[in-house]
Motif scaffolding. Structure first.
Motif, mmCIF file in Angstrom:
data_model
loop_
_atom_site.group_PDB
_atom_site.id
_atom_site.type_symbol
_atom_site.label_atom_id
_atom_site.label_comp_id
_atom_site.label_asym_id
_atom_site.label_seq_id
_atom_site.Cartn_x
_atom_site.Cartn_y
_atom_site.Cartn_z
ATOM 1 N N THR A 13 0.999 -1.056 -0.018
ATOM 2 C CA THR A 13 0.098 -0.083 0.177
ATOM 3 C C THR A 13 0.817 1.174 0.063
ATOM 4 O O THR A 13 0.688 2.090 -1.057
ATOM 5 C CB THR A 13 -0.868 0.219 1.240
ATOM 6 O OG1 THR A 13 -1.898 -1.232 1.194
ATOM 7 C CG2 THR A 13 -1.953 1.163 1.187
ATOM 8 N N HIS A 14 2.012 1.134 0.891
ATOM 9 C CA HIS A 14 2.689 2.251 0.793
ATOM 10 C C HIS A 14 3.522 2.520 -0.544
ATOM 11 O O HIS A 14 3.696 3.623 -0.717
ATOM 12 C CB HIS A 14 3.904 2.108 1.947
ATOM 13 C CG HIS A 14 4.940 3.098 1.798
ATOM 14 N ND1 HIS A 14 4.547 4.511 2.394
ATOM 15 C CD2 HIS A 14 6.174 3.340 1.619
ATOM 16 C CE1 HIS A 14 5.475 5.206 2.385
ATOM 17 N NE2 HIS A 14 6.731 4.595 1.775
ATOM 18 N N ASP A 20 1.133 3.998 -2.981
ATOM 19 C CA ASP A 20 0.544 5.705 -2.734
ATOM 20 C C ASP A 20 1.926 6.367 -2.952
ATOM 21 O O ASP A 20 1.634 7.391 -3.740
ATOM 22 C CB ASP A 20 0.634 5.664 -1.074
ATOM 23 C CG ASP A 20 -0.702 4.911 -0.644
ATOM 24 O OD1 ASP A 20 -1.686 4.599 -1.587
ATOM 25 O OD2 ASP A 20 -0.980 4.900 0.788
ATOM 26 N N GLU A 21 3.057 5.961 -2.844
ATOM 27 C CA GLU A 21 4.269 6.660 -3.249
ATOM 28 C C GLU A 21 4.297 6.979 -4.773
ATOM 29 O O GLU A 21 4.561 7.782 -5.365
ATOM 30 C CB GLU A 21 5.276 5.942 -2.789
ATOM 31 C CG GLU A 21 5.771 6.196 -1.276
ATOM 32 C CD GLU A 21 5.877 7.640 -0.762
ATOM 33 O OE1 GLU A 21 6.495 8.736 -1.398
ATOM 34 O OE2 GLU A 21 4.924 7.856 0.230
ATOM 35 N N LEU A 47 1.614 6.516 -6.721
ATOM 36 C CA LEU A 47 0.832 7.429 -7.625
ATOM 37 C C LEU A 47 1.049 8.957 -7.061
ATOM 38 O O LEU A 47 0.737 9.909 -7.938
ATOM 39 C CB LEU A 47 -0.309 7.088 -6.787
ATOM 40 C CG LEU A 47 -1.065 5.687 -7.292
ATOM 41 C CD1 LEU A 47 -2.259 5.292 -6.438
ATOM 42 C CD2 LEU A 47 -1.134 5.496 -8.777
ATOM 43 N N LYS A 48 1.659 9.184 -6.046
ATOM 44 C CA LYS A 48 1.989 10.529 -5.646
ATOM 45 C C LYS A 48 3.049 11.249 -6.609
ATOM 46 O O LYS A 48 2.811 12.382 -7.010
ATOM 47 C CB LYS A 48 2.777 10.595 -4.210
ATOM 48 C CG LYS A 48 1.860 10.425 -2.985
ATOM 49 C CD LYS A 48 2.371 10.611 -1.714
ATOM 50 C CE LYS A 48 1.398 10.258 -0.535
ATOM 51 N NZ LYS A 48 1.967 10.214 0.650
ATOM 52 N N ARG A 99 -3.359 2.920 -11.412
ATOM 53 C CA ARG A 99 -3.476 2.438 -10.283
ATOM 54 C C ARG A 99 -3.353 0.875 -10.318
ATOM 55 O O ARG A 99 -2.389 0.475 -9.667
ATOM 56 C CB ARG A 99 -4.814 2.616 -9.498
ATOM 57 C CG ARG A 99 -4.953 2.492 -8.028
ATOM 58 C CD ARG A 99 -6.438 2.658 -7.625
ATOM 59 N NE ARG A 99 -6.512 3.999 -7.615
ATOM 60 C CZ ARG A 99 -5.982 4.948 -6.650
ATOM 61 N NH1 ARG A 99 -5.122 4.531 -5.757
ATOM 62 N NH2 ARG A 99 -6.417 6.228 -6.799
ATOM 63 N N THR A 101 -0.004 -0.919 -8.772
ATOM 64 C CA THR A 101 -0.366 -2.017 -7.921
ATOM 65 C C THR A 101 0.502 -3.251 -8.310
ATOM 66 O O THR A 101 1.239 -4.288 -7.502
ATOM 67 C CB THR A 101 -1.735 -2.592 -7.890
ATOM 68 O OG1 THR A 101 -2.539 -1.411 -7.393
ATOM 69 C CG2 THR A 101 -2.174 -3.829 -6.835
#
Length: 152
Positions: free
Chosen positions: A7-8, A11-12, A14-15, A29, A33
């Motif tokens: 998940t981290h 998120d990184e 995508l940021k 996304r 993943t």
């Protein structure tokens, strides 16, 4: 790798995409993943086959272009391995380098950084980043005599 780590990493990734002005679509996304959950190096064909299952209309060119752009922005690292170009999620947790088995692609990290020992780097050159990988054979892929099991 644990689920929290996945998940981290997602998120990184995508940021970084968002900071570059990319819209965060379901396809992007899914791409994040895939790389966050993959323990191995992925070829453009591997990624295309995965994406095609979820998004039948996706083209190989679109997948390849996204891989190249994600590599340029530092989200993915690209490696030229024995069977061609492959990608893996960038390791951004801390500074380290890799030893990569050319047969099974097993990767071992190590913290020793050769940059600290380089001399005579021109002062006029402003280094932004560096990579250092060692390619060889892991203990599982070399024969007992020390030679690799795979012909060169």
């Amino acid at each position: 790798m644990q689920v929290g780590t996945h998940t981290h990493t997602i998120d990184e990734m995508l940021k970084v995409m968002a900071r570059q002005g990319w819209r965060i679509t379901e396809q992007r996304r899914s791409l994040a993943t895939l790389f966050a959950e993959s323990e191995s190096y992925l070829s453009p064909k591997d990624v295309y086959e995965y994406m095609k299952q979820q998004y039948p209309g996706v083209s190989f060119d679109t997948v390849y272009r996204n891989l190249r752009l994600l590599s340029e922005m530092g989200v993915l690292e690209q490696f030229h391995l024995a069977d061609g170009l492959k990608f893996k999620a960038s390791c951004q947790a801390y500074h380290h380098h890799h030893m990569i088995c050319v047969t099974c692609e097993k990767t071992v990290t190590f913290e020793f950084c050769p940059m600290k020992h380089l001399k005579d780097i021109p002062e006029s050159f402003d280094i932004q980043s560096h990579r250092f990988e060692i390619f060889g054979y892991c203990s599982d892929c070399k024969s007992p005599s020390g030679d690799s099991q795979v012909a060169h």
